[in-house]
Enzyme design. Structure first.
Site, PDB file in Angstrom:
ATOM      1  NE  ARG A 161       5.152   2.321  -4.672  1.00  0.00           N
ATOM      2  CZ  ARG A 161       6.177   1.657  -4.444  1.00  0.00           C
ATOM      3  NH1 ARG A 161       6.337   0.405  -3.982  1.00  0.00           N
ATOM      4  NH2 ARG A 161       7.294   2.165  -4.748  1.00  0.00           N
ATOM      5  CG  ASN A 219       1.910   1.017   3.650  1.00  0.00           C
ATOM      6  OD1 ASN A 219       0.896   1.278   3.545  1.00  0.00           O
ATOM      7  ND2 ASN A 219       2.989   1.650   2.868  1.00  0.00           N
ATOM      8  N   GLY A 220       1.237  -2.730   5.956  1.00  0.00           N
ATOM      9  CA  GLY A 220       1.773  -4.016   6.836  1.00  0.00           C
ATOM     10  C   GLY A 220       0.725  -4.871   7.273  1.00  0.00           C
ATOM     11  CB  CYS A 236      -0.847   0.043   1.197  1.00  0.00           C
ATOM     12  SG  CYS A 236      -1.690  -1.732   1.421  1.00  0.00           S
ATOM     13  CD1 TRP A 258      -3.359  -3.763  -5.053  1.00  0.00           C
ATOM     14  CD2 TRP A 258      -2.916  -5.546  -3.902  1.00  0.00           C
ATOM     15  NE1 TRP A 258      -3.118  -4.915  -5.953  1.00  0.00           N
ATOM     16  CE2 TRP A 258      -3.055  -5.814  -5.058  1.00  0.00           C
ATOM     17  CE3 TRP A 258      -2.910  -6.508  -3.084  1.00  0.00           C
ATOM     18  CZ2 TRP A 258      -2.920  -7.249  -5.653  1.00  0.00           C
ATOM     19  CZ3 TRP A 258      -3.041  -7.783  -3.488  1.00  0.00           C
ATOM     20  CH2 TRP A 258      -3.029  -8.294  -4.700  1.00  0.00           C
ATOM     21  CE  LYS A 266       7.519  -8.861 -17.487  1.00  0.00           C
ATOM     22  NZ  LYS A 266       8.591  -9.143 -16.324  1.00  0.00           N
ATOM     23  CG  HIS A 282      10.297 -35.726 -21.390  1.00  0.00           C
ATOM     24  ND1 HIS A 282      10.626 -37.129 -21.611  1.00  0.00           N
ATOM     25  CD2 HIS A 282      11.343 -35.032 -22.152  1.00  0.00           C
ATOM     26  CE1 HIS A 282      12.098 -37.264 -22.233  1.00  0.00           C
ATOM     27  NE2 HIS A 282      12.470 -36.035 -22.459  1.00  0.00           N
ATOM     28  CD  GLU A 293      10.985 -11.518 -17.065  1.00  0.00           C
ATOM     29  OE1 GLU A 293      10.911 -12.185 -16.209  1.00  0.00           O
ATOM     30  OE2 GLU A 293      10.612 -10.291 -17.127  1.00  0.00           O
ATOM     31  CD  GLU A 300       4.249  -9.103 -14.999  1.00  0.00           C
ATOM     32  OE1 GLU A 300       3.885  -9.207 -13.743  1.00  0.00           O
ATOM     33  OE2 GLU A 300       5.396  -9.107 -15.429  1.00  0.00           O
ATOM     34  CE  LYS A 322       7.999  -1.808 -10.572  1.00  0.00           C
ATOM     35  NZ  LYS A 322       8.172  -2.933 -11.658  1.00  0.00           N
TER      36      LYS A 322
HETATM   37  C1  AGP Z   1       7.523  -8.817 -12.568  1.00  0.00           C
HETATM   38  O1  AGP Z   1       7.162  -8.426 -13.826  1.00  0.00           O
HETATM   39  C2  AGP Z   1       6.589  -8.895 -11.596  1.00  0.00           C
HETATM   40  N1  AGP Z   1       5.678  -8.281 -11.418  1.00  0.00           N
HETATM   41  C3  AGP Z   1       7.114  -9.712 -10.404  1.00  0.00           C
HETATM   42  O2  AGP Z   1       7.190 -11.048 -10.864  1.00  0.00           O
HETATM   43  C4  AGP Z   1       8.366  -9.117  -9.394  1.00  0.00           C
HETATM   44  O3  AGP Z   1       9.465  -9.509 -10.263  1.00  0.00           O
HETATM   45  C5  AGP Z   1       8.403  -9.896  -8.148  1.00  0.00           C
HETATM   46  O4  AGP Z   1       7.404  -9.689  -7.450  1.00  0.00           O
HETATM   47  C6  AGP Z   1       9.663  -9.636  -7.420  1.00  0.00           C
HETATM   48  O5  AGP Z   1       9.933  -8.304  -7.086  1.00  0.00           O
HETATM   49  P1  AGP Z   1      11.136  -7.706  -6.894  1.00  0.00           P
HETATM   50  O6  AGP Z   1      12.172  -7.877  -7.912  1.00  0.00           O
HETATM   51  O7  AGP Z   1      10.825  -6.256  -6.354  1.00  0.00           O
HETATM   52  O8  AGP Z   1      11.470  -8.549  -5.545  1.00  0.00           O
END
Ligand code: AGP
Length: 625
Positions: free
Chosen positions: A39, A115-116, A14, A89, A502, A521, A498, A505, A620
């Site tokens: 975020r 936050n937390g 948050c 969030w 991408k 397999h 990766e 997500e 984020k």
């Molecule tokens: C990446 O596109 C993601 N949104 C997510 O996987 C991110 O890489 C992951 O949460 C790790 O975050 P960090 O690198 O801030 O630790």
């Protein structure tokens, strides 16, 4: 209504912003929240004190809903020169107005943003209810509002009330508190959640992260765990949990406000993809000076002796950072001959690992605030391992755990989908691998070749960015696919993962990366004329192998896409779409091959009209487990 025990309000990154000074607070709060918006959040709120009375304004959904409410009451709200704001969030507990922050106590004089997670909120709530506190939300945060109010009733001192309250709360928090009877004062504190104070002229800003305040000041003081800061327009006082006065360190923030602008690009993600050539230059700058000079990593303290005694390296990370770590494993093992394990932090922390003082543990994180990775490095630190952190945020919680630090300097990454930070992590791993090899005394021509190639990498990325037509064409042709398979081998297996991450997500298309050899397999059973298979075919040791795996896929009628640095015309028969990139050595190819995959995901999501920068359900930084 959810049961109390189940309704553990979980906040993933948050955002907090606070202001006290001589200006109207509301615009500063809303601007700060806007700059934290990327975020991910699902409700927002502010508390102000315009005419001696604390008032809360909250809204579900996008920040614009809160802005609309504020607009209607602007005349009154804008009189306040103090205020606190929050974006929330939630993963548990509905994102309702009642659950949105700020929260307050029975009399409404206290306002609090958090936050937390307050882990013992259930017990606290029961106790407070018995004392007559009436709860209006299902959150853990509200317990803190009531707790602070009860302590204030006893002490008549807001700082002391917050200090006593934090002694009773367990869990992680960044808290920002105001009280109607304590004029022009904000009290803030933290434990395992980021918090900083921005310093202006007769004004102070509080924030959970730099973007919330960078438009106003570059002078800041980071608050450490269990410290409590009290600010008024012309004073700042920092104490520890035992009420001892502390001299805080004022720093100059290394960020520019321009980082928060799209600079003419439609989305932050596209802007950040285009920043990658400069990101590579930045990462290399000052570290790779000349081919025949050793790599300089100023904040890495691994000497020859430590490296000689190392039995193994463990790399912990999540998501995209985990993929960078996988490339890191490959190159460190290749160049340095040290065994490297890579594991998602969330797995590492729940098993008995072989970690000791002769283990180098590397934590990789863009944000430096990912809870699982912080826990993993703390566990390793407790076992005596040397902790090396690769992060884009040298000011983060994780960085503070480091014995050695590799700051990657990608600049603020706004888009939830990590792109330029991945690039910066990859380049940092190349430098780290060369650094370790050089410190160990490994002398290899390959190290010089790699250095030479790293220097020209930015131009090669620029070439890809200048010719995006094939990628756009491919994105258009495949944007209606429901599934996607990415195949690769060796160092580019991470690139396949990766690329798939991408795509899923930001476009919500089901995408999976496989090592090409694994296809037969099991996954091959899924192939038919509806299934796109993207082969990462970079010239080198495994090129022929992937080619034959691609032929196997084609024979099952899959729709084939190639991402390659080969100009072999034979590929035209096998692949419906070919994305060609400049030639590069196999070992460095992940840093080039990922760029078209980022763009492919971007254009597909764009064609589908998705919210590219703020994909659904994602935040984020994931600051809780
Ligand atoms: C990446 O596109 C993601 N949104 C997510 O996987 C991110 O890489 C992951 O949460 C790790 O975050 P960090 O690198 O801030 O630790």
């Amino acid at each position: 209504m959810l049961e109390l025990g189940v309704n553990r309000e979980v906040k993933i990154m948050c955002g907090i912003v606070g202001y006290v000074g001589n200006k109207s607070a509301v615009d500063i709060l809303l601007e700060g929240l806007t700059n934290l918006e990327y975020r991910g959040y699902d409700s927002a709120g502010i508390a102000v004190n315009p005419e001696g009375v604390v008032k809360l304004y909250k809204a579900e959904g996008k920040l614009q809903n809160l802005k609309d409410i504020v607009e209607k009451n602007y005349g009154e709200i804008s009189k306040s020169t103090i205020g606190i704001g929050h974006i929330r969030w939630a993963t548990h507990g509905a994102p309702t107005v009642a659950n949105a922050h700020p929260h307050t106590c029975n009399c409404g004089k206290v306002a609090i943003v958090h936050n937390g997670i307050i882990e013992n909120f259930k017990e606290l709530r029961e106790k407070l209810e018995k004392q007559g506190c009436t709860f209006r939300s299902q959150t853990d945060t509200e317990t803190v509002a009531h707790l602070v109010a009860t302590k204030f009733a006893q002490t008549k001192d807001l700082t002391e009330a917050v200090r006593l309250a934090t002694k009773e709360i367990e869990g992680a928090y960044a808290l920002c508190v105001i009280h109607q009877d304590v004029k022009n004062t904000i009290v803030a504190t933290r434990r395992n959640a980021p918090l900083l104070v921005g310093l202006g002229e007769n004004e102070y800003y509080i924030a959970s992260d730099v973007p919330a305040i960078i438009q106003h000041t570059k002078k800041a003081m980071y608050i450490d765990d269990n410290q409590i800061v009290t600010v008024t327009p012309n004073s700042i006082r920092l104490i520890d949990e035992e009420n001892n006065l502390i001299q805080g360190k004022i720093e100059t923030l290394p960020w520019e406000p321009v980082a928060l602008s799209k600079m003419g690009y439609k989305h932050f993600m596209l802007k950040e993809i285009h920043e990658q050539p400069d990101v590579v230059r930045n990462v290399l700058s000052g570290k790779l000076r000349a081919i025949d000079e050793p790599i300089t990593l100023n904040e890495v303290t691994l000497d020859k002796e430590t490296l000689k005694n190392l039995n193994r390296i463990q790399i912990v990370a999540c998501g995209t950072s985990l993929h960078a770590a996988m490339v890191g494993k490959y190159i460190i093992e290749d160049f340095c001959g040290i065994s490297v394990d890579v594991e998602p932090s969330s797995e590492y922390i729940y098993r008995k690992t072989i970690t000791d003082k002769n283990t180098l543990v590397i934590g990789v994180s863009q944000s430096g605030e990912t809870a699982d990775t912080i826990t993993a490095v703390r566990q390793a630190k407790a076992k005596g391992s040397h902790i090396l952190i690769v992060t884009n945020r040298p000011d983060s919680t994780m960085a503070r755990e480091a014995n050695s630090l590799v700051p990657v300097y990608a600049g603020i990454e706004v888009s939830v989908a990590a792109t330029k930070s991945y690039m910066a992590q990859l380049i940092s791993f190349y430098l780290l691998a060369i650094y370790i090899a050089e410190t160990k005394g490994v002398s290899k021509d390959e190290l010089s070749d790699l250095k030479r190639e790293l220097i020209v990498l930015p131009q090669k990325i620029e070439k890809i960015l200048a010719h995006k037509e094939d990628i756009q064409k491919c994105a258009r042709a495949f944007s209606s696919s429901k599934d996607f398979i990415f195949i690769a081998r060796g160092v580019n297996f991470a690139t396949a993962l990766e690329g798939a991450l991408k795509l899923k997500e930001i476009s919500y298309i089901n995408a999976t990366g496989y090592t090409a050899g694994e296809l037969k397999h099991g996954p091959i059973a899924m192939l038919d004329e509806t299934m796109p298979v993207l082969s990462i075919l970079m010239k080198g040791k495994v090129y022929d192998k992937i080619l034959s795996n691609s032929e196997e896929a084609r024979a099952r009628n899959a729709r084939m896409i190639a991402l390659t640095d080969s100009d072999d015309v034979k590929l035209n028969e096998l692949f419906e779409c070919i994305i060609r990139i400049p030639e590069i050595s196999e070992i460095l190819s992940p840093a080039l091959a990922v760029v078209p995959l980022q763009l492919l995901a971007y254009y597909i999501a764009e064609f589908l009209g998705k919210d590219v920068d703020q994909p659904r359900n994602l935040a984020k930084s994931v600051t809780v487990e």
